[in-house]
Design a protein around this motif. Structure first.
Motif, PDB file in Angstrom:
ATOM      1  N   TYR A 346      -2.804   1.534 -11.202  1.00  0.00           N
ATOM      2  CA  TYR A 346      -1.755   2.879 -11.397  1.00  0.00           C
ATOM      3  C   TYR A 346      -0.250   4.129 -10.535  1.00  0.00           C
ATOM      4  CZ  TYR A 346      -3.961   2.251 -16.193  1.00  0.00           C
ATOM      5  OH  TYR A 346      -4.630   1.558 -16.702  1.00  0.00           O
ATOM      6  N   PHE A 347      -0.883   3.172  -9.081  1.00  0.00           N
ATOM      7  CA  PHE A 347       0.095   3.613  -8.179  1.00  0.00           C
ATOM      8  C   PHE A 347       1.118   2.834  -8.339  1.00  0.00           C
ATOM      9  CE2 PHE A 347       1.662   3.364  -3.893  1.00  0.00           C
ATOM     10  CZ  PHE A 347       1.713   4.235  -3.650  1.00  0.00           C
ATOM     11  N   PRO A 348       2.352   3.774  -9.039  1.00  0.00           N
ATOM     12  CA  PRO A 348       3.634   3.318  -8.842  1.00  0.00           C
ATOM     13  C   PRO A 348       3.894   1.484  -8.164  1.00  0.00           C
ATOM     14  CG  PRO A 348       3.550   5.079  -8.586  1.00  0.00           C
ATOM     15  CD  PRO A 348       2.309   5.036  -8.401  1.00  0.00           C
ATOM     16  N   PHE A 349       3.921   1.814  -7.276  1.00  0.00           N
ATOM     17  CA  PHE A 349       4.498   1.308  -6.202  1.00  0.00           C
ATOM     18  C   PHE A 349       3.968  -0.429  -5.928  1.00  0.00           C
ATOM     19  CE2 PHE A 349       6.162   5.326  -4.761  1.00  0.00           C
ATOM     20  CZ  PHE A 349       7.542   4.825  -4.509  1.00  0.00           C
ATOM     21  N   PHE A 350       2.676  -0.202  -6.526  1.00  0.00           N
ATOM     22  CA  PHE A 350       2.138  -0.866  -6.886  1.00  0.00           C
ATOM     23  C   PHE A 350       2.081  -1.845  -8.536  1.00  0.00           C
ATOM     24  CE2 PHE A 350      -0.856   0.233  -3.000  1.00  0.00           C
ATOM     25  CZ  PHE A 350      -0.223  -0.755  -1.967  1.00  0.00           C
ATOM     26  N   THR A 351       2.456  -1.056  -9.212  1.00  0.00           N
ATOM     27  CA  THR A 351       2.162  -1.652 -10.565  1.00  0.00           C
ATOM     28  C   THR A 351       3.090  -2.616 -10.648  1.00  0.00           C
ATOM     29  OG1 THR A 351       1.863   1.113 -11.424  1.00  0.00           O
ATOM     30  CG2 THR A 351       2.126  -0.337 -13.037  1.00  0.00           C
ATOM     31  N   PRO A 352       4.282  -2.730 -10.728  1.00  0.00           N
ATOM     32  CA  PRO A 352       4.834  -4.405 -11.310  1.00  0.00           C
ATOM     33  C   PRO A 352       4.300  -5.755 -10.815  1.00  0.00           C
ATOM     34  CG  PRO A 352       6.508  -2.619  -9.703  1.00  0.00           C
ATOM     35  CD  PRO A 352       5.371  -1.828  -9.762  1.00  0.00           C
ATOM     36  N   MET A 353       3.705  -5.461  -9.641  1.00  0.00           N
ATOM     37  CA  MET A 353       2.933  -7.177  -8.813  1.00  0.00           C
ATOM     38  C   MET A 353       0.951  -6.561  -9.752  1.00  0.00           C
ATOM     39  SD  MET A 353       3.912  -7.456  -5.255  1.00  0.00           S
ATOM     40  CE  MET A 353       4.113  -5.852  -5.179  1.00  0.00           C
ATOM     41  N   ILE A 354       0.872  -5.295  -9.678  1.00  0.00           N
ATOM     42  CA  ILE A 354      -0.830  -5.151 -10.384  1.00  0.00           C
ATOM     43  C   ILE A 354      -1.309  -5.297 -11.021  1.00  0.00           C
ATOM     44  CG2 ILE A 354      -2.736  -4.097  -9.570  1.00  0.00           C
ATOM     45  CD1 ILE A 354      -2.256  -3.615  -6.495  1.00  0.00           C
ATOM     46  N   MET A 355      -0.500  -4.332 -12.263  1.00  0.00           N
ATOM     47  CA  MET A 355      -0.251  -4.470 -13.817  1.00  0.00           C
ATOM     48  C   MET A 355      -0.499  -5.947 -13.517  1.00  0.00           C
ATOM     49  SD  MET A 355      -1.412  -2.469 -16.136  1.00  0.00           S
ATOM     50  CE  MET A 355      -1.468  -0.684 -15.504  1.00  0.00           C
TER      51      MET A 355
END
Length: 417
Positions: A346-355
């Motif tokens: 849910y951290f926006p700069f990690f969301t594209p990869m981790i979500m």
């Protein structure tokens, strides 16, 4: 609106025709072709001398033939040759290059096989591993005969235990689905990482290059900085898609042409045969949102510098964010359901990869995925509004820029317009 499309097309076509882009594309295509044809290249260099020759000193007189039979089933490219001279002569033959290695066979106190492996260098472990495997199987056979075990009993002894995996969670993915999802997630993570590192940097460099040549002073008199920023983001976005499509098509057809030995199709071999359509859709959504998130960030960071030399220093924190997200996602491939992975998704700069990692490998509620997408969209909008204000003042700033304090100066210039 015409000025927006003019800048977009100008950015796209200028970069598309540039020597650096053409050379980079050609070199990358060559690398892709090399990687997808690596086995053919290895076979080409090995032609005429593919077999590895091993001199055998059999002190027992009865281990050579059984070991030879075991190795025939493991690796047919290993050629064993019985050596009739003494150990010193055999070592000299290996040193002279007549043999790749020397193996001395003997029996231990329990009358079980053991050996000593000698070669000019032990850096290449593949030959040693194959010989060790063959010798281990030979030892097992000898031990079984001592215990009067039949071949059927021996086979039963080494038969793998029946150990099934059953997920109790409702709609949980099967092991096959997890393997398919893991392959797609792994592939997309590299695409996002590659695209952000390469193309977000390109946007920042484009803005800094125009400022250093004072072209920006002419542009801002006729086109608003906000239009310039988003035109460049979309222009480089189209450029990145063009290049990625070239790489993917070359890789796909190159791999497909080298898969005559596979009975299944291309997608089945790589585990993508039964990937759900929604997973593919999410992959595209998170890739596009991830690109725009970092591209917007790169655009306004690039507007703060007026020298190309300062670009890398200014965008280093952004690059570290991408690297951090990538490393966390790599860890998450093995443990996608840990609280740490859930929180960081849910951290926006990690969301594209981790979500997307969680979407691909877990059966998470739809609201969690939608929340991740909503956070991404909201962050992009906020970053775009804030970035546009910084960009608007940043393009008017000249001189050395090496600190994020320049963001405050850029905002002040925007207010004073």
């Amino acid at each position: 609106m015409n000025s927006f499309w003019i800048i977009l097309l100008h950015t796209y076509l200028t970069k598309l025709k540039s020597k650096s882009f053409i050379i980079t594309t050609i070199l990358t295509v060559v690398i892709v072709l090399g990687l997808t044809n690596i086995q053919n290249i290895i076979n080409l260099f090995d032609k005429g001398g593919a077999k590895e020759t091993v001199a055998v000193l059999d002190e027992t007189g009865k281990l050579y033939e059984p070991l030879k039979q075991q190795l025939a089933a493991i690796n047919k490219e290993i050629k064993l040759t019985i050596y009739s001279h003494n150990e010193k002569e055999a070592e000299k033959a290996v040193a002279a290059g007549d043999f790749d290695a020397l193996i001395q066979l003997r029996l231990n106190q329990e009358q079980l096989p053991e050996a000593v492996f000698k070669a000019k260098s032990i850096a290449d472990t593949s030959l040693f591993t194959d010989l060790q495997t063959g010798l281990q199987q030979l030892k097992t056979t000898f031990a079984a005969s001592k215990l009067n075990l039949t071949q059927a009993q021996l086979t039963k002894l080494y038969e793998p235990v029946n150990f099934k995996k059953i997920a109790l969670e409702k709609n949980a993915k099967t092991e096959e689905e997890l393997n398919q999802a893991r392959g797609l997630v792994y592939f997309l993570l590299f695409i996002i990482y590659f695209a952000v590192i390469m193309y977000a940097n390109m946007i920042a460099m484009e803005v800094a290059t125009e400022k250093s040549s004072r072209v920006m002073e002419i542009l801002i008199s006729s086109v608003s900085p906000i239009k310039q920023m988003f035109a460049k983001i979309l222009g480089v976005g189209l450029l990145s898609l063009t290049q990625l499509v070239v790489f993917l098509l070359v890789g796909y057809y190159s791999l497909k042409s080298n898969m005559n030995s596979f009975q299944d199709g291309f997608w089945d071999v790589f585990g993508f045969g039964n990937v759900p359509v929604m997973t593919i859709i999410y992959a595209v959504v998170f890739f596009i949102l991830g690109y725009f998130l970092y591209a917007t960030l790169a655009a306004f960071l690039g507007s703060l510098v007026s020298r190309i030399e300062d670009v890398q220093q200014m965008i280093t924190p952004m690059t570290l964010l991408v690297v951090a997200g990538f490393m966390i996602a790599m860890f998450g491939l093995g443990k996608p359901d840990t609280p740490f992975i859930t929180i960081t998704s849910y951290f926006p700069f990690f969301t594209p990869m981790i979500m997307f990692l969680r979407v691909g490998m877990l059966s998470i509620p739809a609201w969690e995925t939608m929340l991740g997408i909503a956070i991404l969209v909201a962050t992009i909008i906020v970053l775009a509004i804030f970035g546009a204000r910084v960009y608007r003042g940043g393009v008017l700033m000249y001189g050395k820029s090496s600190s994020f304090k320049d963001i405050k100066k850029a905002l002040q210039l925007t207010k004073n317009e």
